[in-house]
Design an enzyme around this catalytic site. Structure first.
Site, PDB file in Angstrom:
ATOM      1  N   ASP A 103      43.465 138.296  66.444  1.00 61.72           N
ATOM      2  CA  ASP A 103      44.873 138.678  66.575  1.00 61.72           C
ATOM      3  C   ASP A 103      45.643 138.218  65.344  1.00 61.72           C
ATOM      4  O   ASP A 103      45.234 137.291  64.645  1.00 61.72           O
ATOM      5  CB  ASP A 103      45.495 138.092  67.837  1.00 61.72           C
ATOM      6  CG  ASP A 103      45.561 136.568  67.809  1.00 61.72           C
ATOM      7  OD1 ASP A 103      44.523 135.934  67.538  1.00 61.72           O
ATOM      8  OD2 ASP A 103      46.650 136.002  68.046  1.00 61.72           O
ATOM      9  N   GLU A 169      45.223 133.553  69.369  1.00 55.58           N
ATOM     10  CA  GLU A 169      45.550 132.288  68.708  1.00 55.58           C
ATOM     11  C   GLU A 169      46.994 132.267  68.235  1.00 55.58           C
ATOM     12  O   GLU A 169      47.680 131.243  68.346  1.00 55.58           O
ATOM     13  CB  GLU A 169      44.600 132.068  67.529  1.00 55.58           C
ATOM     14  CG  GLU A 169      44.643 130.654  66.943  1.00 55.58           C
ATOM     15  CD  GLU A 169      45.735 130.460  65.896  1.00 55.58           C
ATOM     16  OE1 GLU A 169      46.074 129.295  65.605  1.00 55.58           O
ATOM     17  OE2 GLU A 169      46.238 131.468  65.367  1.00 55.58           O
TER      18      GLU A 169
END
Length: 464
Positions: A103, A169
């Protein structure tokens, strides 16, 4: 290059030869705008996870490759998709976990990008694009090293490998602890390589040995139960913005250092690093002076900092002559390594309540805490990593402190207390992670792949 193992010359050739395809795959990943914030298209994270799962499958290294989610403890909802690929160790060899995340941060104001954020662009030896450095380059460094191992060893590779590529994250790793619990045994490792940090510069590698923690929260300041005319009552009634400005100003001393009792600082030596370097790496304007006291790196690595990163208030174009009843700000504190994030947050909340001006009402919400980390550098893995970096980069590595936070490392340590943690990365000080025009230095990526390939090969020569 040192040739400690018979296969190392072939390994180096395989790793070097795989760089063009690794960069091409990195470009394809950068084109996928996988952002974990709910306001963005969540299907893109699924695309990103599936693409990485296919890359892992195609290495031919793993016994099993899966895309999985886990529950968020606070809500019970499913978190974002992660890739988990596993290969069992053979003949007494260790197991190494390779961590990265797929991500990325939102692009922000696209007008500030010189080229589109999700269109990978090579310019002046750098690859530009959101996630090009943080952290899809970390993903591809792992994949490229595994390809080189497979090409060199074939079926003779004995090393156990866990590839764990997280999907949230940048959004707080909300389901991380649940994911570890769900897959505790299959992820159990002797060494954990977290490829989400940086290097001293584009040519000099680093092992990250300390990370600050974080304490982030929303602060709402309220002085009125409704808005009022600033001309009619200004001068007698404190509006929320006045109270917020006065309150926030108490968080810092005149030199910009943090003025909150109860926030700790760590005492540790730091390498030489001058103001000119700071200006070059940060874009500090010529007339603006650095803040804080002590060595520059001690301020960044070992002392607390507090930053206001967001505010809910009337935008300039819509401003009117009004006394505002309420203001909400986002406060992001970095916590010195060694102090718990909870203790730091408690100290900041006490300070703000004690300094609330004019009796303003304060409310605290969206509290997000993560502990810092100090790496144990006494194990074989750290020395092996240093040697691999020295050979992969052609320069001695530096032990690096990082002012940012990777809170999930504390979760890894709690779940696997016997594992040796290596925090590495492919970023350099000019990568501008989280900022417009994020980029990856291409030679740094090449050296990082060589170093990781050598690290894994040398781990494959050990027994546990």
């Amino acid at each position: 290059m040192n040739s400690q193992l018979p296969a190392e010359p072939q390994l180096i050739d395989a790793a070097e030869g795989g760089i063009p395809s690794a960069l091409a795959d990195l470009g394809r990943l950068v084109r996928i705008p996988g952002i974990a914030w709910p306001a963005f298209d969540q299907e893109q994270l699924q695309r990103s996870a599936q693409a990485i799962a296919q890359l892992a499958e195609d290495t031919g290294v793993f016994d099993e490759v899966r895309v999985r989610t886990a529950a968020i403890p606070e809500t019970g909802e499913q978190g974002q998709p992660a890739v988990l690929a596993t290969r069992a160790a053979r003949n007494g060899r260790p197991t190494v976990m390779l961590y990265a995340h797929h991500d990325v941060q939102p692009p922000g104001d696209e007008a500030l990008w010189e080229t589109p954020p999700f269109e990978p662009t090579v310019r002046d030896g750098r690859l530009y694009g959101r996630g090009a450095a943080d952290d899809k380059a970390g993903v591809m460094a792992h994949i490229a090293a595994l390809r080189a191992l497979r090409e060199t060893y074939g079926d003779d590779l004995d090393l156990g490998i866990v590839l764990f590529v997280e999907g949230e994250e940048e959004y707080g790793s909300r389901s991380f602890t649940s994911f570890l619990a769900d897959h505790a045994e299959e992820m159990r490792s002797d060494v954990i390589v977290v490829a989400d940090s940086g290097n001293w510069d584009a040519e000099t590698p680093a092992v990250t040995v300390s990370l600050r923690g974080n304490a982030k929260f929303h602060l709402t300041v309220r002085t009125l139960d409704h808005a009022s005319h600033s001309g009619m009552f200004g001068g007698a009634v404190p509006d929320a913005m006045m109270a917020t400005i006065r309150l926030l100003s108490t968080l810092w001393n005149d030199d910009g250092s943090v003025a909150v009792d109860g926030l700790a600082a760590r005492e540790a030596e730091t390498p030489a690093y001058d103001e000119d370097t700071l200006r070059s790496e940060t874009g500090l304007l010529p007339g603006v002076q650095p803040i804080g006291n002590g060595s520059i790196l001690s301020r960044i690595w070992n002392k607390p900092s507090i930053t206001v990163t967001g505010i809910d208030f009337t935008r300039v174009a819509a401003a009117s002559n009004t006394l505002s009843p309420e203001v909400t700000v986002v406060v992001s504190a970095r916590v010195a390594p060694g102090q718990s994030a909870q203790d730091a947050y408690d100290a900041i909340e006490r300070h703000l309540r004690a300094h609330a001006p004019f009796g303003a009402e304060l409310a605290f919400s969206e509290i997000d805490l993560g502990n810092g980390f100090l790496v144990d550098t006494s194990g074989w893995a750290v020395e092996t990593a240093r040697g691999a970096m020295r050979d992969g980069y052609g320069k001695d590595p530096v032990d690096l402190g990082v002012g940012g936070s990777i809170p999930f490392i504390a979760d890894l340590v709690e779940r696997y207390p016997g594992a040796q943690i290596l925090v590495t990365g492919v970023e350099d000080p000019h990568s501008r992670a989280h900022s417009p025009n994020e980029s990856l230095h291409l030679d740094t990526f090449r050296h990082a792949v060589l170093a990781e390939t050598l690290l894994l090969a040398r781990a494959n020569a050990r027994t546990v």
